[in-house]
Design an enzyme around this catalytic site. Structure first.
Site, PDB file in Angstrom:
ATOM      1  N   ARG A 118      84.663  60.580  50.644  1.00 21.76           N
ATOM      2  CA  ARG A 118      85.478  61.307  51.754  1.00 21.76           C
ATOM      3  C   ARG A 118      84.638  61.318  52.734  1.00 21.76           C
ATOM      4  O   ARG A 118      83.658  60.036  52.878  1.00 21.76           O
ATOM      5  CB  ARG A 118      85.237  63.058  51.197  1.00 21.76           C
ATOM      6  CG  ARG A 118      83.299  63.102  50.840  1.00 21.76           C
ATOM      7  CD  ARG A 118      83.553  64.544  50.338  1.00 21.76           C
ATOM      8  NE  ARG A 118      81.544  64.607  49.361  1.00 21.76           N
ATOM      9  CZ  ARG A 118      81.718  65.139  48.815  1.00 21.76           C
ATOM     10  NH1 ARG A 118      82.418  66.790  48.883  1.00 21.76           N
ATOM     11  NH2 ARG A 118      80.729  65.841  48.238  1.00 21.76           N
ATOM     12  N   ASN A 156      83.914  68.941  56.263  1.00 16.14           N
ATOM     13  CA  ASN A 156      82.280  69.161  55.087  1.00 16.14           C
ATOM     14  C   ASN A 156      81.435  68.244  55.048  1.00 16.14           C
ATOM     15  O   ASN A 156      81.687  67.575  54.995  1.00 16.14           O
ATOM     16  CB  ASN A 156      83.284  69.040  53.661  1.00 16.14           C
ATOM     17  CG  ASN A 156      82.760  70.053  52.590  1.00 16.14           C
ATOM     18  OD1 ASN A 156      82.560  70.653  53.063  1.00 16.14           O
ATOM     19  ND2 ASN A 156      82.142  68.828  51.998  1.00 16.14           N
ATOM     20  N   GLU A 157      80.414  69.544  55.605  1.00 18.37           N
ATOM     21  CA  GLU A 157      78.890  68.718  55.382  1.00 18.37           C
ATOM     22  C   GLU A 157      79.209  67.295  56.699  1.00 18.37           C
ATOM     23  O   GLU A 157      79.009  66.791  56.156  1.00 18.37           O
ATOM     24  CB  GLU A 157      78.455  68.005  54.341  1.00 18.37           C
ATOM     25  CG  GLU A 157      78.537  69.332  53.584  1.00 18.37           C
ATOM     26  CD  GLU A 157      77.684  69.659  51.542  1.00 18.37           C
ATOM     27  OE1 GLU A 157      78.206  68.448  51.881  1.00 18.37           O
ATOM     28  OE2 GLU A 157      77.103  70.209  51.801  1.00 18.37           O
ATOM     29  N   GLU A 314      77.533  77.193  50.037  1.00 14.32           N
ATOM     30  CA  GLU A 314      77.327  76.771  48.924  1.00 14.32           C
ATOM     31  C   GLU A 314      76.548  76.597  48.192  1.00 14.32           C
ATOM     32  O   GLU A 314      75.403  76.174  49.256  1.00 14.32           O
ATOM     33  CB  GLU A 314      78.165  75.324  48.602  1.00 14.32           C
ATOM     34  CG  GLU A 314      79.374  74.554  48.919  1.00 14.32           C
ATOM     35  CD  GLU A 314      79.728  73.542  49.505  1.00 14.32           C
ATOM     36  OE1 GLU A 314      79.187  72.626  48.406  1.00 14.32           O
ATOM     37  OE2 GLU A 314      80.462  72.766  49.925  1.00 14.32           O
ATOM     38  N   TRP A 322      73.841  64.340  40.422  1.00  7.80           N
ATOM     39  CA  TRP A 322      73.691  63.234  41.054  1.00  7.80           C
ATOM     40  C   TRP A 322      72.494  62.752  40.823  1.00  7.80           C
ATOM     41  O   TRP A 322      71.903  61.586  41.520  1.00  7.80           O
ATOM     42  CB  TRP A 322      74.009  63.510  42.962  1.00  7.80           C
ATOM     43  CG  TRP A 322      73.709  64.432  43.372  1.00  7.80           C
ATOM     44  CD1 TRP A 322      72.016  64.925  43.538  1.00  7.80           C
ATOM     45  CD2 TRP A 322      74.211  66.225  43.684  1.00  7.80           C
ATOM     46  NE1 TRP A 322      71.531  66.333  44.541  1.00  7.80           N
ATOM     47  CE2 TRP A 322      73.042  67.025  44.446  1.00  7.80           C
ATOM     48  CE3 TRP A 322      75.197  66.422  43.716  1.00  7.80           C
ATOM     49  CZ2 TRP A 322      73.179  67.663  44.821  1.00  7.80           C
ATOM     50  CZ3 TRP A 322      75.124  67.466  43.962  1.00  7.80           C
ATOM     51  CH2 TRP A 322      74.609  69.084  44.898  1.00  7.80           C
ATOM     52  N   GLU A 362      83.307  64.664  40.575  1.00  7.18           N
ATOM     53  CA  GLU A 362      82.280  65.947  40.385  1.00  7.18           C
ATOM     54  C   GLU A 362      82.204  66.536  39.185  1.00  7.18           C
ATOM     55  O   GLU A 362      82.339  67.774  38.890  1.00  7.18           O
ATOM     56  CB  GLU A 362      81.650  66.452  41.901  1.00  7.18           C
ATOM     57  CG  GLU A 362      81.881  65.595  43.020  1.00  7.18           C
ATOM     58  CD  GLU A 362      80.795  66.255  43.709  1.00  7.18           C
ATOM     59  OE1 GLU A 362      79.365  67.118  43.863  1.00  7.18           O
ATOM     60  OE2 GLU A 362      81.305  67.493  44.456  1.00  7.18           O
ATOM     61  N   PHE A 364      81.308  66.917  35.847  1.00  3.51           N
ATOM     62  CA  PHE A 364      80.059  67.006  35.651  1.00  3.51           C
ATOM     63  C   PHE A 364      79.398  68.545  36.251  1.00  3.51           C
ATOM     64  O   PHE A 364      78.081  68.555  36.078  1.00  3.51           O
ATOM     65  CB  PHE A 364      79.484  66.139  34.635  1.00  3.51           C
ATOM     66  CG  PHE A 364      80.517  65.648  34.037  1.00  3.51           C
ATOM     67  CD1 PHE A 364      81.015  66.256  32.967  1.00  3.51           C
ATOM     68  CD2 PHE A 364      80.865  64.398  33.851  1.00  3.51           C
ATOM     69  CE1 PHE A 364      81.629  65.748  31.586  1.00  3.51           C
ATOM     70  CE2 PHE A 364      81.468  63.950  33.260  1.00  3.51           C
ATOM     71  CZ  PHE A 364      81.573  64.733  31.536  1.00  3.51           C
ATOM     72  N   HIS A 365      80.145  68.621  37.485  1.00  2.47           N
ATOM     73  CA  HIS A 365      79.162  69.371  39.097  1.00  2.47           C
ATOM     74  C   HIS A 365      79.155  70.292  37.949  1.00  2.47           C
ATOM     75  O   HIS A 365      80.280  71.173  37.572  1.00  2.47           O
ATOM     76  CB  HIS A 365      79.452  68.721  40.063  1.00  2.47           C
ATOM     77  CG  HIS A 365      78.607  70.619  40.338  1.00  2.47           C
ATOM     78  ND1 HIS A 365      78.309  71.222  40.705  1.00  2.47           N
ATOM     79  CD2 HIS A 365      77.777  69.478  41.530  1.00  2.47           C
ATOM     80  CE1 HIS A 365      77.857  71.607  41.753  1.00  2.47           C
ATOM     81  NE2 HIS A 365      77.164  70.561  42.311  1.00  2.47           N
TER      82      HIS A 365
HETATM   83  C1  GLA Z   1      78.350  69.490  48.838  1.00  5.13           C
HETATM   84  C2  GLA Z   1      79.661  69.819  48.940  1.00  5.13           C
HETATM   85  C3  GLA Z   1      80.739  69.940  47.627  1.00  5.13           C
HETATM   86  C4  GLA Z   1      80.505  69.847  46.574  1.00  5.13           C
HETATM   87  C5  GLA Z   1      78.922  69.886  46.781  1.00  5.13           C
HETATM   88  C6  GLA Z   1      77.925  69.480  45.017  1.00  5.13           C
HETATM   89  O1  GLA Z   1      77.994  70.635  49.159  1.00  5.13           O
HETATM   90  O2  GLA Z   1      80.199  70.594  50.436  1.00  5.13           O
HETATM   91  O3  GLA Z   1      82.454  68.883  48.044  1.00  5.13           O
HETATM   92  O4  GLA Z   1      80.309  67.875  46.351  1.00  5.13           O
HETATM   93  O5  GLA Z   1      78.002  69.404  47.718  1.00  5.13           O
HETATM   94  O6  GLA Z   1      78.149  68.191  44.975  1.00  5.13           O
END
Ligand code: GLA
Length: 670
Positions: A118, A156-157, A314, A322, A362, A364-365
């Site tokens: 991404r 996003n981020e 979040e 990770w 992700e 396994f998150h």
């Molecule tokens: C970040 C991202 C999410 C996801 C989380 C968890 O905060 O914004 O999309 O990847 O981490 O890893």
């Protein structure tokens, strides 16, 4: 204390926002129906939708189809769940990578990132910008007026992976940025000190992004960090402009990644561009002070929202994926962490993500709804949390109160610190801040972590912790504050360089030397594993400094090591009664704790309330009502001296509130 404002925009939920990232494009219609049922059962009232859905809306170049989104918005609306709608621009479609491989960001050696993942775009790419704004425009015009949408969430981020690009387009953009900032090439040479190693430029075209394999100039490096942050901010602004044209009433934000810092982009300078500031915060399971990490980042977020509410956009229901080993949250930690964010001023508890993915990076998150489904202790904890939050609606009219201490924090100081070679290389910026913050956290002293340009009047104590870069304005503001009667603590390696990353000569710390009445002439770093002792028995590591207390009192001297006999801690009394402390070394353990006690007593700072060890106490209040958050991070029953009714249990407490081991309480105070 500074003026505190409630946010002027409409909050996206009634009461505390509860929910998370929702990615239904990964699931069947049947699973989505189950999601609606379970979200209602859990009390979810807000989800973040569409963050990675560009290819769903535009499956091939220029062919738009929003039918999936229409169905989802209607369904969520029918279920009483509001939507924080993402612009999907973090997820560059594979067809765009095929058409325009040149939009990929390049690393310091000029290698492009691989397509996929991404944020696979160069922030300066006009081609990417054109495609991104087109999908945002089509999206905004399509959904405008839909009653489910409560706010926008841009990308996003931003910067998470693409913050520093070294491609030819970025290089040229950087050259223009430098030219706009400095006007002439002579001014650049002077600001960066390019005479060193004979690196002077004769034209802007000679300036490159600081990459490759060489040691770069600190001024050049710092400006590249600033430029990179600005380039991404341009992307945010461009998207926001489109959104505001179609949906002017909806709040717009993007999710920050605020921790200790320095941040990947300059969130503090971005914050005024957000209608609501929002953070993604992940704890590290092996960090024994992860609860304090939540407090520090929350205190920073509150500083960025001028004391008003902010959003936890979040966090994780349990483990991320990770780290080499991803520890699950301990029993009760999910609740404690949620309440710890609320205590610091968040009006939301949001997660990544609602349902654990079965495929993808992700898979396994952890999530609110785990792979094992709803008949699990994890989901039961989420349901319990949802019902607790439903009882806290009144909290949204309150803000955190009682901060008598300000910590000055600036990403530029952190970037300057890591730009170029230093007496100690790679010291983590804000490590000193976090250590001092922890010492205050343990005493339940509320701290506002603010930008150096924030108003300081009203605080009883201002701490300048390892603020390596300080502008003349910052030096003046801190000095004025002390001259007006305030107490200031400056710690080692603060105020060393100016905004060009140029050393302030004539004695350290140049920006604060006069205020302190003390002058350092030489840094004497300490080898790892060694320490020095002060004449009062306190111990310190990492750093010492040859200091002269010209017009300050010596509070403690180095008792051993190469500087034995020289001042280690000084304090100058100003005519106004204000005080300026200098801590020239890195105190640890009991020394740090005792020093903090002296400082708080000197400044007249009080705790929120008396508690047993391990109980965190923070107060949120409106004009009429105050609520005391009590979070017991310890393994034994704890207490706090307070009276009132616990909103979570209805229990009334007279003068002493007991908090079960690992438990939380929100006491409406008498
Ligand atoms: C970040 C991202 C999410 C996801 C989380 C968890 O905060 O914004 O999309 O990847 O981490 O890893």
């Amino acid at each position: 204390m500074t003026e505190k404002n409630l946010t002027p925009v409409a909050w996206p939920s009634d009461g505390i926002a509860f929910g998370g990232d929702y990615n239904p494009e990964q699931w069947s219609a049947e699973t989505v129906r189950e999601d609606m049922k379970l979200m209602r059962e859990a009390g979810v009232n807000l989800v973040t939708l569409g963050v990675f859905s560009w290819v769903v809306y535009e499956p091939t170049e220029g062919r738009f189809d929003f039918s999936w989104l229409d169905g989802m918005l209607d369904l969520l609306h029918e279920n009483g769940i509001r939507v924080d709608l993402g612009t999907p621009t973090a997820a560059v479609p594979m067809w765009l990578h095929r058409l325009h491989p040149e939009i990929l960001p390049q690393d310091t050696l000029g290698h492009p990132l691989a397509p996929g993942g991404r944020l696979g775009f160069c922030p300066s790419s006009p081609i990417y910008r054109r495609f991104a704004l087109r999908v945002v425009e089509r999206l905004a015009e399509h959904v405008a007026g839909h009653p489910a949408i409560a706010m926008w969430h841009i990308s996003n981020e931003l910067g998470g992976g693409n913050a520093r690009c070294h491609c030819p387009v970025s290089t040229e953009h950087f050259q223009r940025w430098v030219q706009r900032k400095y006007g002439s090439i002579e001014a650049v040479n002077a600001a960066w000190g390019m005479t060193f190693w004979g690196n002077s430029y004769s034209s802007f075209e000679e300036i490159v992004t600081p990459g490759g394999i060489t040691a770069h100039n600190p001024g050049h490096l710092l400006d590249f960090e600033r430029f990179s942050s600005d380039a991404l901010l341009e992307q945010y602004r461009a998207e926001r402009q489109v959104l505001k044209r179609h949906t002017p009433a909806l709040p717009v934000t993007t999710n920050f990644m605020v921790g200790m810092g320095p941040d990947v982009v300059d969130y503090t300078r971005w914050a005024p561009e957000m209608d609501i500031v929002a953070n993604d915060h992940y704890t590290y399971g092996l960090d024994p002070l992860r609860h304090q990490d939540i407090a520090f980042s929350g205190d920073r977020m509150r500083g960025m929202s001028d004391g008003g509410p902010w959003m936890l956009m979040e966090h994780a229901a349990s483990a991320p994926s990770w780290h080499p080993i991803n520890l699950a949250k301990k029993p009760g930690e999910l609740t404690r962490h949620a309440f710890a964010h609320l205590a610091r001023g968040s009006n939301s508890v949001m997660y990544f993500q609602w349902r654990a993915s079965k495929s993808g990076t992700e898979q396994f998150h952890s999530a609110m709804l785990p792979h094992a489904g709803s008949d699990t202790r994890a989901f039961a904890s989420i349901q319990q949390l949802g019902s607790q939050l439903a009882r806290l609606g009144a909290l949204t009219d309150t803000i955190v109160t009682g901060a008598q201490v300000a910590f000055l924090h600036d990403n530029e100081a952190g970037w300057a610190l890591r730009s170029g070679l230093k007496p100690i290389n790679n010291p983590p910026y804000a490590a000193t801040a976090r250590a001092l913050h922890n010492a205050l956290f343990e005493k339940n002293v509320t701290v506002d972590v603010v930008a150096p340009w924030a108003p300081l009047h009203g605080y009883a104590l201002v701490v300048v912790p390892g603020l390596f870069l300080a502008s003349d304005e910052t030096a003046q503001a801190v000095t004025d504050y002390a001259k007006a009667g305030g107490t200031v603590l400056i710690t080692w390696f603060s105020g060393i360089v100016d905004p060009s990353n140029t050393v302030r000569t004539g004695g350290y710390p140049g920006a604060f030397r006069e205020l302190l009445g003390a002058r350092g002439e030489e840094f004497v770093p300490l080898a790892e594993g060694t320490s020095v002792t002060l004449d009062n028995g306190w111990r310190a590591e990492r750093w010492s400094e040859l200091v002269h207390a010209d017009s300050a009192d010596v509070i403690a001297r180095y008792a051993d090591g190469d500087l034995a006999g020289f001042p280690a801690i000084t304090r100058r009394t100003l005519p106004s009664g204000g005080a300026a402390w200098y801590l020239s070394t890195d105190l640890v353990g009991d020394g740090l704790r005792e020093f903090t006690e002296h400082l708080l007593a000197d400044a007249g700072v009080r705790s929120v309330c008396a508690t047993s060890a391990g109980v965190e106490a923070v107060r949120r209040a409106s004009d009429t009502t105050s609520y005391l958050f009590l979070i017991n991070h310890g393994e034994a029953e704890g207490w706090a001296e307070a009276s009132g009714t616990d909103l979570l249990t209805g229990t009334r407490h007279e003068s002493r509130v007991t908090v079960p081991a690992g438990g939380v309480a929100v006491v409406q105070e008498v």
